[in-house]
Design a protein around this motif. Structure first.
Motif, PDB file in Angstrom:
ATOM      1  N   ARG A  92       8.856   7.066 -10.285  1.00 52.82           N
ATOM      2  CA  ARG A  92       7.456   6.742 -10.032  1.00 52.82           C
ATOM      3  C   ARG A  92       7.099   5.299 -10.394  1.00 52.82           C
ATOM      4  O   ARG A  92       6.426   4.607  -9.638  1.00 52.82           O
ATOM      5  CB  ARG A  92       6.592   7.712 -10.823  1.00 52.82           C
ATOM      6  CG  ARG A  92       5.150   7.436 -10.754  1.00 52.82           C
ATOM      7  CD  ARG A  92       4.390   8.483 -11.541  1.00 52.82           C
ATOM      8  NE  ARG A  92       2.983   8.186 -11.391  1.00 52.82           N
ATOM      9  CZ  ARG A  92       2.118   8.279 -12.360  1.00 52.82           C
ATOM     10  NH1 ARG A  92       2.502   8.688 -13.535  1.00 52.82           N
ATOM     11  NH2 ARG A  92       0.866   7.977 -12.152  1.00 52.82           N
ATOM     12  N   LEU A 114       2.432   1.692  -3.511  1.00 52.79           N
ATOM     13  CA  LEU A 114       1.442   2.129  -4.493  1.00 52.79           C
ATOM     14  C   LEU A 114       0.970   3.553  -4.216  1.00 52.79           C
ATOM     15  O   LEU A 114       0.677   4.307  -5.148  1.00 52.79           O
ATOM     16  CB  LEU A 114       0.264   1.163  -4.526  1.00 52.79           C
ATOM     17  CG  LEU A 114       0.592  -0.197  -5.121  1.00 52.79           C
ATOM     18  CD1 LEU A 114      -0.609  -1.130  -5.008  1.00 52.79           C
ATOM     19  CD2 LEU A 114       1.016  -0.071  -6.569  1.00 52.79           C
ATOM     20  N   ALA A 115       0.922   3.934  -2.947  1.00 51.94           N
ATOM     21  CA  ALA A 115       0.565   5.318  -2.612  1.00 51.94           C
ATOM     22  C   ALA A 115       1.622   6.282  -3.145  1.00 51.94           C
ATOM     23  O   ALA A 115       1.284   7.367  -3.643  1.00 51.94           O
ATOM     24  CB  ALA A 115       0.411   5.469  -1.097  1.00 51.94           C
ATOM     25  N   LEU A 116       2.885   5.896  -3.063  1.00 47.02           N
ATOM     26  CA  LEU A 116       3.954   6.741  -3.608  1.00 47.02           C
ATOM     27  C   LEU A 116       3.783   6.943  -5.109  1.00 47.02           C
ATOM     28  O   LEU A 116       4.060   8.023  -5.635  1.00 47.02           O
ATOM     29  CB  LEU A 116       5.320   6.133  -3.314  1.00 47.02           C
ATOM     30  CG  LEU A 116       5.770   6.156  -1.864  1.00 47.02           C
ATOM     31  CD1 LEU A 116       7.077   5.383  -1.705  1.00 47.02           C
ATOM     32  CD2 LEU A 116       5.923   7.577  -1.371  1.00 47.02           C
ATOM     33  N   ALA A 159       7.691   2.299  -8.088  1.00 41.74           N
ATOM     34  CA  ALA A 159       6.758   2.084  -6.982  1.00 41.74           C
ATOM     35  C   ALA A 159       5.695   1.042  -7.332  1.00 41.74           C
ATOM     36  O   ALA A 159       5.050   0.500  -6.442  1.00 41.74           O
ATOM     37  CB  ALA A 159       6.102   3.404  -6.587  1.00 41.74           C
ATOM     38  N   ILE A 184       0.830  -1.206   0.000  1.00 42.31           N
ATOM     39  CA  ILE A 184       0.000   0.000   0.000  1.00 42.31           C
ATOM     40  C   ILE A 184       0.860   1.250   0.000  1.00 42.31           C
ATOM     41  O   ILE A 184       0.579   2.204  -0.730  1.00 42.31           O
ATOM     42  CB  ILE A 184      -0.974  -0.023   1.198  1.00 42.31           C
ATOM     43  CG1 ILE A 184      -2.038  -1.100   0.969  1.00 42.31           C
ATOM     44  CG2 ILE A 184      -1.618   1.330   1.411  1.00 42.31           C
ATOM     45  CD1 ILE A 184      -2.923  -1.367   2.168  1.00 42.31           C
ATOM     46  N   VAL A 185       1.917   1.258   0.788  1.00 40.36           N
ATOM     47  CA  VAL A 185       2.809   2.429   0.838  1.00 40.36           C
ATOM     48  C   VAL A 185       3.458   2.664  -0.522  1.00 40.36           C
ATOM     49  O   VAL A 185       3.495   3.803  -1.019  1.00 40.36           O
ATOM     50  CB  VAL A 185       3.880   2.257   1.942  1.00 40.36           C
ATOM     51  CG1 VAL A 185       4.976   3.295   1.803  1.00 40.36           C
ATOM     52  CG2 VAL A 185       3.233   2.320   3.310  1.00 40.36           C
ATOM     53  N   PHE A 195       1.020   7.172  -6.733  1.00 40.35           N
ATOM     54  CA  PHE A 195      -0.032   8.149  -6.986  1.00 40.35           C
ATOM     55  C   PHE A 195       0.253   9.520  -6.383  1.00 40.35           C
ATOM     56  O   PHE A 195      -0.229  10.536  -6.893  1.00 40.35           O
ATOM     57  CB  PHE A 195      -1.373   7.624  -6.464  1.00 40.35           C
ATOM     58  CG  PHE A 195      -1.869   6.445  -7.249  1.00 40.35           C
ATOM     59  CD1 PHE A 195      -2.331   6.596  -8.544  1.00 40.35           C
ATOM     60  CD2 PHE A 195      -1.843   5.172  -6.706  1.00 40.35           C
ATOM     61  CE1 PHE A 195      -2.773   5.514  -9.282  1.00 40.35           C
ATOM     62  CE2 PHE A 195      -2.289   4.081  -7.430  1.00 40.35           C
ATOM     63  CZ  PHE A 195      -2.754   4.253  -8.722  1.00 40.35           C
ATOM     64  N   LEU A 196       1.039   9.582  -5.315  1.00 38.42           N
ATOM     65  CA  LEU A 196       1.331  10.856  -4.667  1.00 38.42           C
ATOM     66  C   LEU A 196       2.388  11.686  -5.395  1.00 38.42           C
ATOM     67  O   LEU A 196       2.418  12.904  -5.249  1.00 38.42           O
ATOM     68  CB  LEU A 196       1.774  10.629  -3.223  1.00 38.42           C
ATOM     69  CG  LEU A 196       0.687  10.151  -2.270  1.00 38.42           C
ATOM     70  CD1 LEU A 196       1.290   9.822  -0.910  1.00 38.42           C
ATOM     71  CD2 LEU A 196      -0.407  11.201  -2.129  1.00 38.42           C
ATOM     72  N   TYR A 197       3.246  11.047  -6.141  1.00 41.83           N
ATOM     73  CA  TYR A 197       4.321  11.743  -6.842  1.00 41.83           C
ATOM     74  C   TYR A 197       4.247  11.474  -8.345  1.00 41.83           C
ATOM     75  O   TYR A 197       5.081  10.770  -8.908  1.00 41.83           O
ATOM     76  CB  TYR A 197       5.687  11.307  -6.290  1.00 41.83           C
ATOM     77  CG  TYR A 197       5.869  11.683  -4.851  1.00 41.83           C
ATOM     78  CD1 TYR A 197       6.207  12.985  -4.492  1.00 41.83           C
ATOM     79  CD2 TYR A 197       5.688  10.752  -3.833  1.00 41.83           C
ATOM     80  CE1 TYR A 197       6.361  13.344  -3.171  1.00 41.83           C
ATOM     81  CE2 TYR A 197       5.841  11.094  -2.507  1.00 41.83           C
ATOM     82  CZ  TYR A 197       6.174  12.393  -2.183  1.00 41.83           C
ATOM     83  OH  TYR A 197       6.331  12.744  -0.864  1.00 41.83           O
TER      84      TYR A 197
END
Length: 68
Positions: free
Chosen positions: A34, A22-24, A37, A19-20, A26-28
Motif C-alpha cells: 500500500r 493514489l487511488a490504489l 502507491a 491519480i491511479v 486508498f482502495l486497498y
C-alpha cells in the motif's frame, strides 16, 4: 521559479498515473504494498506544476515552447 519542461501529453499522463497510484493507496487499505502507491504523489505534482527536476538535471524537455 522553475522552468516549464513538461509538455501537454506528458503532463496528462503524469497526472493520470499519479491519480491511479493514489487511488490504489486508498482502495486497498490492507495491502502490504500500500505505501508504495504513495509514490504517485511525485508524478501528480510534477504534472500539476509542469516541471520535473529530473528533466532539468539531464537537460530534457517535452514542452513545445522553446526555452531561452
Amino acid at each position: 521559479m522553475f522552468k516549464t519542461n513538461v509538455g501537454g501529453l506528458d503532463r496528462f499522463l503524469r497526472i493520470a498515473a499519479g491519480i491511479v497510484l493514489l487511488a490504489l493507496f486508498f482502495l486497498y487499505p490492507e495491502a502490504s504494498w500500500r505505501y508504495l502507491a504513495l509514490i504517485g504523489i511525485v508524478p501528480l505534482l510534477t504534472g500539476i506544476f509542469g516541471t520535473c527536476p529530473l528533466y532539468s538535471m539531464i537537460g530534457l524537455s517535452t514542452c513545445p515552447v522553446k526555452q531561452p
